[in-house]
Write a protein that holds these residues in place. Sequence first.
Motif, PDB file in Angstrom:
ATOM      1  N   THR A  49      -4.270  17.667  14.730  1.00 18.81           N
ATOM      2  CA  THR A  49      -4.067  19.102  14.508  1.00 18.81           C
ATOM      3  C   THR A  49      -4.631  19.516  13.152  1.00 18.81           C
ATOM      4  O   THR A  49      -5.345  20.525  13.044  1.00 18.81           O
ATOM      5  N   GLU A  50      -4.341  18.719  12.129  1.00 16.41           N
ATOM      6  CA  GLU A  50      -4.876  19.017  10.799  1.00 16.41           C
ATOM      7  C   GLU A  50      -6.399  18.943  10.777  1.00 16.41           C
ATOM      8  O   GLU A  50      -7.063  19.794  10.169  1.00 16.41           O
ATOM      9  N   ALA A  51      -6.953  17.943  11.443  1.00 19.23           N
ATOM     10  CA  ALA A  51      -8.409  17.811  11.503  1.00 19.23           C
ATOM     11  C   ALA A  51      -9.029  19.008  12.215  1.00 19.23           C
ATOM     12  O   ALA A  51     -10.045  19.552  11.762  1.00 19.23           O
ATOM     13  N   ALA A  52      -8.417  19.431  13.312  1.00 24.41           N
ATOM     14  CA  ALA A  52      -8.928  20.583  14.068  1.00 24.41           C
ATOM     15  C   ALA A  52      -8.897  21.844  13.211  1.00 24.41           C
ATOM     16  O   ALA A  52      -9.823  22.662  13.248  1.00 24.41           O
ATOM     17  N   GLU A  53      -7.829  21.996  12.421  1.00 24.31           N
ATOM     18  CA  GLU A  53      -7.732  23.164  11.536  1.00 24.31           C
ATOM     19  C   GLU A  53      -8.816  23.132  10.460  1.00 24.31           C
ATOM     20  O   GLU A  53      -9.391  24.171  10.122  1.00 24.31           O
ATOM     21  N   CYS A  54      -9.103  21.951   9.936  1.00 26.18           N
ATOM     22  CA  CYS A  54     -10.164  21.823   8.930  1.00 26.18           C
ATOM     23  C   CYS A  54     -11.529  22.167   9.528  1.00 26.18           C
ATOM     24  O   CYS A  54     -12.337  22.860   8.897  1.00 26.18           O
ATOM     25  N   ILE A  55     -11.774  21.687  10.727  1.00 27.12           N
ATOM     26  CA  ILE A  55     -13.040  21.985  11.399  1.00 27.12           C
ATOM     27  C   ILE A  55     -13.148  23.480  11.660  1.00 27.12           C
ATOM     28  O   ILE A  55     -14.208  24.089  11.448  1.00 27.12           O
ATOM     29  N   ALA A  56     -12.051  24.091  12.108  1.00 33.59           N
ATOM     30  CA  ALA A  56     -12.051  25.534  12.359  1.00 33.59           C
ATOM     31  C   ALA A  56     -12.353  26.296  11.068  1.00 33.59           C
ATOM     32  O   ALA A  56     -13.102  27.283  11.079  1.00 33.59           O
ATOM     33  N   GLY A  57     -11.809  25.832   9.956  1.00 38.76           N
ATOM     34  CA  GLY A  57     -12.097  26.462   8.671  1.00 38.76           C
ATOM     35  C   GLY A  57     -13.561  26.340   8.296  1.00 38.76           C
ATOM     36  O   GLY A  57     -14.187  27.296   7.820  1.00 38.76           O
ATOM     37  N   ALA A  58     -14.126  25.157   8.524  1.00 38.60           N
ATOM     38  CA  ALA A  58     -15.549  24.951   8.233  1.00 38.60           C
ATOM     39  C   ALA A  58     -16.398  25.869   9.107  1.00 38.60           C
ATOM     40  O   ALA A  58     -17.392  26.444   8.635  1.00 38.60           O
ATOM     41  N   LEU A  59     -16.005  26.018  10.365  1.00 36.73           N
ATOM     42  CA  LEU A  59     -16.747  26.924  11.257  1.00 36.73           C
ATOM     43  C   LEU A  59     -16.710  28.353  10.732  1.00 36.73           C
ATOM     44  O   LEU A  59     -17.723  29.057  10.753  1.00 36.73           O
ATOM     45  N   ASP A  60     -15.545  28.776  10.253  1.00 37.29           N
ATOM     46  CA  ASP A  60     -15.417  30.129   9.697  1.00 37.29           C
ATOM     47  C   ASP A  60     -16.360  30.326   8.508  1.00 37.29           C
ATOM     48  O   ASP A  60     -17.036  31.357   8.401  1.00 37.29           O
ATOM     49  N   TYR A  61     -16.414  29.327   7.623  1.00 39.12           N
ATOM     50  CA  TYR A  61     -17.301  29.440   6.471  1.00 39.12           C
ATOM     51  C   TYR A  61     -18.767  29.501   6.895  1.00 39.12           C
ATOM     52  O   TYR A  61     -19.551  30.287   6.345  1.00 39.12           O
ATOM     53  N   LEU A  62     -19.138  28.683   7.870  1.00 39.14           N
ATOM     54  CA  LEU A  62     -20.532  28.688   8.323  1.00 39.14           C
ATOM     55  C   LEU A  62     -20.899  30.004   8.971  1.00 39.14           C
ATOM     56  O   LEU A  62     -22.041  30.456   8.872  1.00 39.14           O
ATOM     57  N   GLU A  63     -19.929  30.637   9.657  1.00 42.41           N
ATOM     58  CA  GLU A  63     -20.196  31.919  10.300  1.00 42.41           C
ATOM     59  C   GLU A  63     -20.456  33.022   9.265  1.00 42.41           C
ATOM     60  O   GLU A  63     -21.119  34.015   9.580  1.00 42.41           O
TER      61      GLU A  63
END
Length: 73
Positions: free
Chosen positions: A56-70
């Motif tokens: 869950t924590e890893a998925a949240e980190c990936i989601a955050g990275a996706l937001d930054y890339l967007e």
Amino acid sequence: MNKQRRKEIKKLHKALQNLHSRLETIMEKEEEYHANLPEQKISRIKKSVDAICSMTEAAECIAGALDYLEEIK
């Protein structure tokens, strides 16, 4: 940012989306496994809960990275 770097960011974004999706699939399977464990399997239950929390924590980190890339234009 030039066209080539934007193209690389798009590829990276797509790869992270794929990774995020794969991780969520694995997490769903682990949650299903956890839900079906008998109560007597205390050590397996604990390991399963720990794995779900970490994923869950890893998925949240990936989601955050996706937001930054967007945000990159």
